[in-house]
Design an enzyme around this catalytic site. Structure first.
Site, PDB file in Angstrom:
ATOM      1  CG  HIS A  62      -8.898  19.938  30.007  1.00 60.30           C
ATOM      2  ND1 HIS A  62      -9.125  19.123  31.074  1.00 60.30           N
ATOM      3  CD2 HIS A  62      -8.882  19.137  28.921  1.00 60.30           C
ATOM      4  CE1 HIS A  62      -9.242  17.871  30.662  1.00 60.30           C
ATOM      5  NE2 HIS A  62      -9.089  17.855  29.357  1.00 60.30           N
ATOM      6  CG  ASP A 170      -8.268  15.086  27.760  1.00 59.16           C
ATOM      7  OD1 ASP A 170      -8.945  16.033  27.331  1.00 59.16           O
ATOM      8  OD2 ASP A 170      -8.118  14.858  28.973  1.00 59.16           O
TER       9      ASP A 170
END
Length: 190
Positions: A62, A170
């Site tokens: 991230h 993700d």
């Protein structure tokens, strides 16, 4: 505090001093005074904590973009993680390269994940708690990611892709080759 430079600049590992006795130990996870003395005086504005029940849990990779980029100081309160940062700065000689280290409650190491880098980790133990201090607030409109399993990154994750516990978000993040150029290395601006 011991500062351990890494091959990808300006990523650092930090090892705060522990004061041990027969009861256990005491440590300052973060001291603004010590950070300032080491040239690391960030203005941290938010502390985040994640808890992962199972070994092999992936969180990341991230990052946040301007004007909400973040420096992150990552510590493990219980358990252990395989911690990774990836250079996303266009024009950087280390673009797409990563630094990985084992951080644990036992070893006390911390990772400084700088602005312009993606950050993520894999838990190495059940019931792992990770604390990360950030110098910019969470911004959902500027929160992006990079696919953790992108083979171009060459990250040797301690879990195979089929066994990893990964969020649906993700799992479908873009590959490095699909990522827009969000960050520029300072030398590339000259």
């Amino acid at each position: 505090m011991e500062i351990i430079p890494q091959a990808v600049v300006p990523v650092l590992l930090l090892k705060p001093k522990r004061f041990q006795d027969s009861r256990g130990y005491f440590t300052e996870l973060y001291s603004r005074r010590a950070a300032d003395a080491a040239g690391l005086g960030f203005e941290f504005v938010q502390d985040n904590m994640s808890f992962s029940k199972e070994r092999g849990t992936i969180r990341g990779l991230h990052f946040q973009t301007d004007p909400s980029q973040q420096n992150k100081l990552v510590s493990v309160l219980s358990g252990a993680i395989f911690d990774v940062v990836v250079d996303l700065r266009t024009g950087s000689p280390t673009y797409g390269q990563h630094v990985a280290a084992e951080l644990s409650a036992e070893n006390g190491l911390q990772m400084l994940a700088p602005r312009g880098f993606a950050h993520g980790f894999c838990t190495l133990a059940p019931n792992t708690r990770v604390l990360y201090k950030v110098d910019s607030f969470y911004d959902s409109e500027r929160d992006f990611g990079l696919r953790w399993s992108d083979p171009v990154l060459g990250i040797q994750w301690p879990v195979n892709e089929n066994d990893a516990r990964v969020s649906s978000k993700d799992r479908v993040q873009p590959l490095l080759s699909e990522l827009p150029q969000y960050f520029t290395h300072p030398d590339a601006r000259k």
